[in-house]
Design a protein around this motif. Sequence first.
Motif, mmCIF file in Angstrom:
data_model
loop_
_atom_site.group_PDB
_atom_site.id
_atom_site.type_symbol
_atom_site.label_atom_id
_atom_site.label_comp_id
_atom_site.label_asym_id
_atom_site.label_seq_id
_atom_site.Cartn_x
_atom_site.Cartn_y
_atom_site.Cartn_z
ATOM 1 N N LYS A 35 -64.360 64.072 35.052
ATOM 2 C CA LYS A 35 -64.458 64.612 36.305
ATOM 3 C C LYS A 35 -63.869 66.237 36.334
ATOM 4 O O LYS A 35 -62.666 66.355 35.568
ATOM 5 N N ALA B 37 -62.417 59.850 49.944
ATOM 6 C CA ALA B 37 -63.945 59.627 49.647
ATOM 7 C C ALA B 37 -64.455 59.274 48.113
ATOM 8 O O ALA B 37 -63.836 59.848 47.340
ATOM 9 N N ARG B 38 -65.140 58.365 48.361
ATOM 10 C CA ARG B 38 -65.582 57.733 46.768
ATOM 11 C C ARG B 38 -67.084 58.718 46.506
ATOM 12 O O ARG B 38 -67.822 58.814 47.350
ATOM 13 N N ARG B 39 -66.990 59.645 45.523
ATOM 14 C CA ARG B 39 -67.890 60.397 45.166
ATOM 15 C C ARG B 39 -69.175 59.791 44.976
ATOM 16 O O ARG B 39 -70.314 60.687 44.684
ATOM 17 N N ASP B 40 -69.200 58.653 44.447
ATOM 18 C CA ASP B 40 -70.535 58.137 44.153
ATOM 19 C C ASP B 40 -71.000 57.014 45.467
ATOM 20 O O ASP B 40 -71.907 56.181 45.195
ATOM 21 N N ASP C 101 -70.158 57.737 52.280
ATOM 22 C CA ASP C 101 -68.898 58.499 52.188
ATOM 23 C C ASP C 101 -69.436 60.036 52.184
ATOM 24 O O ASP C 101 -68.664 60.669 52.700
ATOM 25 N N ILE C 102 -70.072 60.305 51.199
ATOM 26 C CA ILE C 102 -70.707 61.609 51.116
ATOM 27 C C ILE C 102 -71.359 62.266 52.162
ATOM 28 O O ILE C 102 -71.200 63.343 52.783
ATOM 29 N N ALA D 217 -63.790 68.044 49.632
ATOM 30 C CA ALA D 217 -63.486 67.324 48.527
ATOM 31 C C ALA D 217 -62.017 67.799 47.930
ATOM 32 O O ALA D 217 -61.940 68.943 47.630
ATOM 33 N N ASP E 128 -59.785 67.159 44.645
ATOM 34 C CA ASP E 128 -59.680 66.461 43.459
ATOM 35 C C ASP E 128 -58.462 66.411 42.604
ATOM 36 O O ASP E 128 -58.519 65.395 41.672
ATOM 37 N N ASN F 124 -57.475 56.159 44.808
ATOM 38 C CA ASN F 124 -58.743 56.634 44.516
ATOM 39 C C ASN F 124 -59.059 57.404 43.089
ATOM 40 O O ASN F 124 -59.581 58.537 43.058
ATOM 41 N N ASP G 11 -61.800 58.897 41.075
ATOM 42 C CA ASP G 11 -62.232 60.405 41.465
ATOM 43 C C ASP G 11 -61.180 61.436 41.533
ATOM 44 O O ASP G 11 -61.344 62.672 41.390
#
Length: 200
Positions: A6, A82-85, A89-90, A100, A102, A142, A145
């Motif tokens: 990531k 937030a789950r990037r996949d 959430d997106i 986001a 990171d 999380n 991510d």
Amino acid sequence: MKEGRKQIKTALISVFHKDGLEELLAKLNEEEVEFLSTGGTQTFIESLGYACRTVESVTTYPSILGGRVKTLHPKVFGGILARRDNEGDIEQMKEYEIPAIDLVVVDLYPFEQTVASGASEDDIIEKIDIGGISLIRAGAKNFKDVVIIPSKAEYGLLLEVLNEKGAQTDLADRRLFATRAFRVSSHYDTAIHEWFENGK
């Protein structure tokens, strides 16, 4: 490419002790990572000549209650959790304009040192970190991510990763940092519990 690699684009940095942070900030800035911060940490980052977006500009709330509430806001925690996949959430991040996040760099209030110094009960209670410990738990939860740096003891390790891979981490890196984060939070809460239990 390694499993789950990531890119770090935005870092939320909120630390009590600023020592040891300069080298990490320099490397992150070199990698064009955007800084997000509040209070004294924001002032410190800007004093080094780096641009820094304020948490208040994201949340539209000032630091309130004498600094007790600064980062505790859905736009901050949404950006970490937030789950990037996850499409839902997106979509919600877009709907509520949640940025986001990171990388989270936290250094908790010095609770144990304050107790050891013989400080008053009021002073000790004010050193029970709420926002910081919550950021640590959110970032660690999380880890798929997010990179969580729970104390200055991990600055060097993150710097090693950045020097090797640029502003990128693999899943194994993030899981290691999450493991360390839960160790930090567990130790911190144990110290607070012991202080309360001893009736001091």
